[in-house]
Design an enzyme around this catalytic site. Structure first.
Site, mmCIF file in Angstrom:
data_model
loop_
_atom_site.group_PDB
_atom_site.id
_atom_site.type_symbol
_atom_site.label_atom_id
_atom_site.label_comp_id
_atom_site.label_asym_id
_atom_site.label_seq_id
_atom_site.Cartn_x
_atom_site.Cartn_y
_atom_site.Cartn_z
ATOM 1 N N LEU A 185 4.678 4.864 -5.465
ATOM 2 C CA LEU A 185 4.185 3.864 -6.407
ATOM 3 C C LEU A 185 3.171 4.448 -7.382
ATOM 4 O O LEU A 185 3.198 4.163 -8.566
ATOM 5 C CB LEU A 185 3.554 2.691 -5.648
ATOM 6 N N SER A 199 0.857 -1.176 0.000
ATOM 7 C CA SER A 199 0.000 0.000 0.000
ATOM 8 C C SER A 199 0.891 1.224 0.000
ATOM 9 O O SER A 199 1.937 1.253 0.660
ATOM 10 C CB SER A 199 -0.880 -0.022 1.253
ATOM 11 N N ASP A 200 0.509 2.248 -0.722
ATOM 12 C CA ASP A 200 1.348 3.428 -0.853
ATOM 13 C C ASP A 200 0.539 4.677 -0.585
ATOM 14 O O ASP A 200 -0.461 4.923 -1.238
ATOM 15 C CB ASP A 200 1.936 3.478 -2.264
ATOM 16 N N LYS A 201 0.977 5.479 0.361
ATOM 17 C CA LYS A 201 0.304 6.746 0.638
ATOM 18 C C LYS A 201 1.211 7.926 0.319
ATOM 19 O O LYS A 201 0.852 9.060 0.536
ATOM 20 C CB LYS A 201 -0.122 6.796 2.108
ATOM 21 N N THR A 202 2.424 7.661 -0.166
ATOM 22 C CA THR A 202 3.390 8.732 -0.378
ATOM 23 C C THR A 202 3.433 9.218 -1.816
ATOM 24 O O THR A 202 3.954 10.279 -2.088
ATOM 25 C CB THR A 202 4.805 8.263 -0.014
#
Length: 178
Positions: free
Chosen positions: A25, A19-22
């Protein structure tokens, strides 16, 4: 409700879901957060973003920092894209006279060049992979990346090719001979 059986089968054999919140990705954007040099880990705050009065953990004049800086820039193929986006040139297709078209292109280029100077390095458009563009955005406010590269030109082989092996995922290294 899943409409595709293959998706369910794939999900069933999955051992890790990332999962990517930055944005790394999803947007292919990275930033330099930490550096390791002279046997220590330090936070890598961007000099242009934090300003001259910020208390930086790193010393940009330390020899270890200089070596890291020079290696990161010389071995990077990323660069700042100072060309206007193609959408700026759409108006040119409506100009039939070649001289007027060239004059309008020159005006667009000049206007964009003035506009981009006001954009912080960390927010300027770049060409290159995400990790390399993160490096040039971090180091540019410390020393111009083109000046750094000019100090360490890549050696040219007898066949006029550069003495380098670009990074690839099989070898997991890159070599640049300066």
């Amino acid at each position: 409700l899943v409409r595709n059986l293959e998706a369910v089968e794939t999900l069933g054999s999955t051992t890790c879901i990332c999962s990517d919140k930055t944005g790394t990705l999803t947007q292919n954007i990275m930033t330099v957060q930490h550096m390791w040099y002279d046997d220590k880990l330090v936070r890598a705050e961007n000099k242009q973003m934090k300003g001259p009065n910020f208390n930086y953990e790193y010393d940009s004049n330390a020899i270890g920092f200089r070596y890291l800086h020079e290696c990161a820039i010389v071995c990077s193929e990323a660069f700042f894209n100072n060309s206007p986006p193609e959408s700026k040139y759409e108006v040119l297709s409506k100009i039939s006279d070649p001289a007027q078209r060239e004059q309008e292109k020159a005006r667009i280029d000049e206007e964009y060049a003035a506009q981009i100077k006001s954009i912080e390095w960390a927010r300027r458009p770049t060409v290159g992979d995400a990790s390399e563009t993160a490096l040039i955005k971090f180091y540019q406010p410390i020393e111009d990346i083109l000046s750094t590269r000019k100090k360490f030109p890549i050696k040219i082989n007898d066949d006029h090719s550069e003495s380098r092996i670009p990074f690839n995922s099989t070898n997991k290294f890159a070599i640049y001979i300066v």
